[in-house]
Design a protein around this motif. Structure first.
Motif, mmCIF file in Angstrom:
data_model
loop_
_atom_site.group_PDB
_atom_site.id
_atom_site.type_symbol
_atom_site.label_atom_id
_atom_site.label_comp_id
_atom_site.label_asym_id
_atom_site.label_seq_id
_atom_site.Cartn_x
_atom_site.Cartn_y
_atom_site.Cartn_z
ATOM 1 N N VAL A 149 -6.488 5.919 8.674
ATOM 2 C CA VAL A 149 -6.087 7.001 9.578
ATOM 3 C C VAL A 149 -4.994 7.855 8.922
ATOM 4 N N LYS A 150 -4.084 7.171 8.232
ATOM 5 C CA LYS A 150 -3.001 7.895 7.561
ATOM 6 C C LYS A 150 -3.561 8.770 6.427
ATOM 7 N N LEU A 151 -4.459 8.203 5.645
ATOM 8 C CA LEU A 151 -5.100 8.950 4.561
ATOM 9 C C LEU A 151 -5.751 10.226 5.096
ATOM 10 N N ALA A 152 -6.423 10.086 6.192
ATOM 11 C CA ALA A 152 -7.150 11.231 6.752
ATOM 12 C C ALA A 152 -6.192 12.313 7.221
ATOM 13 N N LYS A 153 -5.009 11.896 7.672
ATOM 14 C CA LYS A 153 -4.058 12.874 8.206
ATOM 15 C C LYS A 153 -3.247 13.548 7.122
ATOM 16 N N THR A 154 -2.933 12.795 6.064
ATOM 17 C CA THR A 154 -1.936 13.280 5.128
ATOM 18 C C THR A 154 -2.488 13.996 3.907
#
Length: 156
Positions: A149-154
């Motif tokens: 989820v973090k990868l997708a956001k950042t």
DNA sequence: GCCAACGTTGGC
DNA sequence: GCCAACGTTGGC
């Protein structure tokens, strides 16, 4: 119980994340593998997080998020003689194949390709990335979920 | 219960 | 379209 996480594979030609967005919810019919069925039957609970993965696609990637909307119940296609998922051996009194329903949450700002996932820190042991792993329903650890989820956001 | 033959999945 | 990896089937 804490929320658990899953990855569901779908060929976008069959059923894509865009279609799920349009439909809102989808019954996960047609799974005819015992291990995958057992996850749906025994372990997938209302509200669990779902990573939506496009297989046999260009590119192959995690493309969106969903959540479990309805827990295990019999997959009706096993009783439909004209369905490609028909199973003549399955009885209505004791259905062989179970399904869950999922609800659309979001399309990722950018798809996380298989290639990128292979290189990401923290996903080294993810089932999806294991050689020969073909299960269409797989458990995802809370750490893997967080990382993705973090990868997708950042960005990256 | 073993295992060869066959079918399917899914990345490339 | 190829093919490796895996699951299922069925003869014995």
């Amino acid at each position: 119980m804490a929320r658990a996480y899953w990855l569901l594979k779908s060929e976008p030609e069959n059923y894509s994340i865009e279609q799920l967005k349009k439909d809102g919810t989808a019954g996960w019919t047609g799974v005819r593998n015992y291990q995958a069925r057992n996850f749906m039957r025994d372990s997938m609970k209302l509200g669990d997080g779902v990573l939506f993965y496009h297989s046999n696609a260009e590119p192959t990637a995690i493309v969106g998020l969903a959540e479990v909307f309805k827990e295990s119940h019999p997959d009706p296609t096993q009783f439909e003689s004209r369905s490609e998922y028909y199973d003549a051996k399955s009885k209505r009194e004791s259905p062989t194949w179970m399904m869950v329903e999922i609800k659309f949450v979001e399309i990722l700002k950018r798809p996380l390709t298989l290639q990128e996932l292979k290189q990401a820190k923290g996903l080294e042991t993810m089932q999806l990335l294991r050689k020969g792993q073909r299960l269409s329903v797989q458990p995802v650890t809370p750490d893997e979920w967080k990382t993705i989820v973090k990868l997708a956001k950042t960005g990256r």
